[in-house]
Design a protein around this motif. Structure first.
Motif, PDB file in Angstrom:
ATOM      1  N   LYS A   5      -4.663 -11.498   9.483  1.00  0.00           N
ATOM      2  CA  LYS A   5      -4.045 -11.230   8.090  1.00  0.00           C
ATOM      3  C   LYS A   5      -4.775 -10.286   7.597  1.00  0.00           C
ATOM      4  N   VAL A   6      -4.318  -9.033   7.159  1.00  0.00           N
ATOM      5  CA  VAL A   6      -4.939  -7.898   6.267  1.00  0.00           C
ATOM      6  C   VAL A   6      -4.675  -7.996   4.840  1.00  0.00           C
ATOM      7  N   ILE A   7      -5.635  -8.484   4.169  1.00  0.00           N
ATOM      8  CA  ILE A   7      -5.575  -8.899   2.659  1.00  0.00           C
ATOM      9  C   ILE A   7      -6.084  -7.474   1.998  1.00  0.00           C
ATOM     10  N   THR A   8      -5.590  -6.915   1.102  1.00  0.00           N
ATOM     11  CA  THR A   8      -6.026  -5.836   0.717  1.00  0.00           C
ATOM     12  C   THR A   8      -5.663  -5.679  -0.707  1.00  0.00           C
ATOM     13  N   MET A   9      -6.638  -5.238  -1.606  1.00  0.00           N
ATOM     14  CA  MET A   9      -6.347  -4.623  -2.859  1.00  0.00           C
ATOM     15  C   MET A   9      -6.244  -3.065  -2.761  1.00  0.00           C
ATOM     16  N   MET A  10      -5.149  -2.625  -3.126  1.00  0.00           N
ATOM     17  CA  MET A  10      -4.972  -1.087  -3.054  1.00  0.00           C
ATOM     18  C   MET A  10      -4.243  -0.491  -4.375  1.00  0.00           C
ATOM     19  N   THR A  11      -4.451   0.720  -4.521  1.00  0.00           N
ATOM     20  CA  THR A  11      -3.983   1.721  -5.547  1.00  0.00           C
ATOM     21  C   THR A  11      -2.432   2.112  -5.216  1.00  0.00           C
ATOM     22  N   LEU A  12      -1.842   2.596  -6.075  1.00  0.00           N
ATOM     23  CA  LEU A  12      -0.582   3.424  -5.399  1.00  0.00           C
ATOM     24  C   LEU A  12      -0.714   4.262  -4.630  1.00  0.00           C
ATOM     25  N   ASP A  13      -1.867   4.962  -4.432  1.00  0.00           N
ATOM     26  CA  ASP A  13      -2.185   5.955  -3.313  1.00  0.00           C
ATOM     27  C   ASP A  13      -2.863   5.573  -2.410  1.00  0.00           C
ATOM     28  N   GLY A  14      -2.812   4.042  -2.252  1.00  0.00           N
ATOM     29  CA  GLY A  14      -3.519   3.628  -1.062  1.00  0.00           C
ATOM     30  C   GLY A  14      -5.049   3.443  -0.798  1.00  0.00           C
ATOM     31  N   VAL A  15      -5.558   3.558  -1.828  1.00  0.00           N
ATOM     32  CA  VAL A  15      -7.064   3.686  -2.017  1.00  0.00           C
ATOM     33  C   VAL A  15      -7.569   2.229  -2.150  1.00  0.00           C
ATOM     34  N   MET A  16      -8.446   1.530  -1.527  1.00  0.00           N
ATOM     35  CA  MET A  16      -8.986   0.209  -1.221  1.00  0.00           C
ATOM     36  C   MET A  16     -10.630   0.149  -1.511  1.00  0.00           C
ATOM     37  N   GLN A  17     -11.001   1.120  -1.686  1.00  0.00           N
ATOM     38  CA  GLN A  17     -12.639   1.074  -1.899  1.00  0.00           C
ATOM     39  C   GLN A  17     -13.081   0.361  -3.090  1.00  0.00           C
ATOM     40  N   ALA A  18     -13.954  -0.081  -2.991  1.00  0.00           N
ATOM     41  CA  ALA A  18     -14.994  -0.766  -4.090  1.00  0.00           C
ATOM     42  C   ALA A  18     -14.116  -1.251  -5.127  1.00  0.00           C
ATOM     43  N   ASP A  34      -1.838  -2.278  16.938  1.00  0.00           N
ATOM     44  CA  ASP A  34      -0.699  -3.115  16.679  1.00  0.00           C
ATOM     45  C   ASP A  34      -1.049  -4.575  16.658  1.00  0.00           C
ATOM     46  N   LEU A  35      -2.204  -4.816  16.103  1.00  0.00           N
ATOM     47  CA  LEU A  35      -2.889  -6.245  16.185  1.00  0.00           C
ATOM     48  C   LEU A  35      -2.738  -6.991  14.844  1.00  0.00           C
ATOM     49  N   VAL A  36      -2.017  -6.590  13.839  1.00  0.00           N
ATOM     50  CA  VAL A  36      -1.877  -6.884  12.505  1.00  0.00           C
ATOM     51  C   VAL A  36      -0.477  -7.770  12.540  1.00  0.00           C
ATOM     52  N   ASP A  37      -0.677  -8.985  12.337  1.00  0.00           N
ATOM     53  CA  ASP A  37       0.393  -9.900  12.057  1.00  0.00           C
ATOM     54  C   ASP A  37       1.044 -10.048  10.655  1.00  0.00           C
ATOM     55  N   GLU A  38       0.051 -10.076   9.617  1.00  0.00           N
ATOM     56  CA  GLU A  38       0.645 -10.005   8.254  1.00  0.00           C
ATOM     57  C   GLU A  38      -0.040  -9.064   7.491  1.00  0.00           C
ATOM     58  N   LEU A  39       0.569  -8.456   6.589  1.00  0.00           N
ATOM     59  CA  LEU A  39      -0.296  -7.395   5.687  1.00  0.00           C
ATOM     60  C   LEU A  39       0.033  -8.355   4.206  1.00  0.00           C
ATOM     61  N   ARG A  40      -1.240  -8.530   3.628  1.00  0.00           N
ATOM     62  CA  ARG A  40      -1.149  -9.232   2.095  1.00  0.00           C
ATOM     63  C   ARG A  40      -1.654  -8.242   1.176  1.00  0.00           C
ATOM     64  N   LEU A  41      -0.649  -7.593   0.502  1.00  0.00           N
ATOM     65  CA  LEU A  41      -1.335  -6.332  -0.400  1.00  0.00           C
ATOM     66  C   LEU A  41      -0.914  -6.964  -1.829  1.00  0.00           C
ATOM     67  N   LYS A  42      -2.245  -6.201  -2.374  1.00  0.00           N
ATOM     68  CA  LYS A  42      -1.933  -6.479  -4.019  1.00  0.00           C
ATOM     69  C   LYS A  42      -2.151  -5.006  -4.323  1.00  0.00           C
ATOM     70  N   ILE A  43      -0.956  -4.545  -4.920  1.00  0.00           N
ATOM     71  CA  ILE A  43      -0.869  -3.068  -5.194  1.00  0.00           C
ATOM     72  C   ILE A  43      -0.977  -2.709  -6.798  1.00  0.00           C
ATOM     73  N   TYR A  44      -1.926  -2.026  -7.313  1.00  0.00           N
ATOM     74  CA  TYR A  44      -2.290  -1.763  -8.640  1.00  0.00           C
ATOM     75  C   TYR A  44      -1.665  -0.626  -9.141  1.00  0.00           C
ATOM     76  N   PRO A  45      -1.144  -0.684 -10.443  1.00  0.00           N
ATOM     77  CA  PRO A  45      -0.629   0.362 -11.051  1.00  0.00           C
ATOM     78  C   PRO A  45      -1.348   1.553 -11.360  1.00  0.00           C
ATOM     79  N   LEU A  46      -2.346   2.062 -10.464  1.00  0.00           N
ATOM     80  CA  LEU A  46      -3.446   3.116 -10.561  1.00  0.00           C
ATOM     81  C   LEU A  46      -3.203   4.269  -9.345  1.00  0.00           C
ATOM     82  N   ILE A  47      -3.567   5.529  -9.820  1.00  0.00           N
ATOM     83  CA  ILE A  47      -3.901   6.516  -8.797  1.00  0.00           C
ATOM     84  C   ILE A  47      -5.276   6.925  -9.058  1.00  0.00           C
ATOM     85  N   LEU A  48      -6.120   6.953  -7.899  1.00  0.00           N
ATOM     86  CA  LEU A  48      -7.363   7.363  -8.172  1.00  0.00           C
ATOM     87  C   LEU A  48      -7.632   8.632  -7.432  1.00  0.00           C
ATOM     88  N   GLY A  49      -6.996   8.962  -6.389  1.00  0.00           N
ATOM     89  CA  GLY A  49      -6.961  10.376  -5.984  1.00  0.00           C
ATOM     90  C   GLY A  49      -8.142  10.466  -4.936  1.00  0.00           C
TER      91      GLY A  49
END
Length: 197
Positions: A5-18, A137-152
């Protein structure tokens, strides 16, 4: 067989860093560390508490080093991460004083782990590892937290070489601060066709 299960906080443009704070990961000159801080609310806290229950963890080296320097001293907040087994994919780091840590050397090691008995494996952060898993193709689930931000700029979850795959939405919420929390389960191949007009 364990699920990954991939658990990720990410922005609208897909950034997940820091997401957690300045200095967490400023590689590449990233200057927006802590971009999630102003978006917490009660619902988000409840859902995160559920996700932070007991599990095993599959981590990349960079995320492991960030976790290792912080979580052993904050066991009261997230005891499960100290108690669960941390499986770390690394070519350079091979030992750790953090209890319940196992080092993996290759994709084959991950495949063997996935096919073993035990708790599901949560991937937190670990952009390169997440991409490797998606590419194979080893990811069974994506658990995304998508924030209303674009960091670029910054490390992203998805790159152009991910394996094409279909997912089904299994759960979703929108917090009072506009964070979309969406859980997806792997669901076969992509179906294409013609749009009828």
């Amino acid at each position: 067989m364990r699920k990954i299960k991939v658990i990720t906080m990410m922005t609208l443009d897909g950034v997940m860093q820091a997401p957690g704070g300045p200095g967490e990961d400023d590689s590449g000159g990233f200057k927006y560390g802590g971009w999630t801080v102003s978006y917490g609310d009660e619902l988000f806290g409840q859902l995160m508490e559920e996700e932070m229950k007991s599990s095993d963890y599959l981590l990349g080296r960079k995320t492991f080093e960030i976790f290792e320097s912080y979580w052993p001293q904050h066991a009261d907040f997230w005891p499960a991460v100290n108690e669960g087994t941390k499986y770390v994919l690394s070519e350079t780091v091979k030992t750790s004083d953090w209890e319940h840590t196992v080092f993996l050397k290759s994709l084959a090691d991950i495949e063997t782990l996935k096919n073993s008995e035990g708790p599901d494996l949560q991937v937190w952060g670990s952009s390169k590892l997440a991409q490797l898993l998606l590419n194979n193709d080893l990811v069974d689930e994506l658990r995304l937290k998508i924030y209303p931000l674009i960091l670029g700029e910054g490390k992203k979850l998805f790159e152009n070489n991910a394996v094409s795959a279909a997912f089904s939405l299994t759960e979703s919420h929108v917090t009072s601060k506009g964070v979309i929390i969406a859980n997806y389960r792997r669901n076969g191949e992509i179906i294409t066709g013609e749009v009828e007009v």
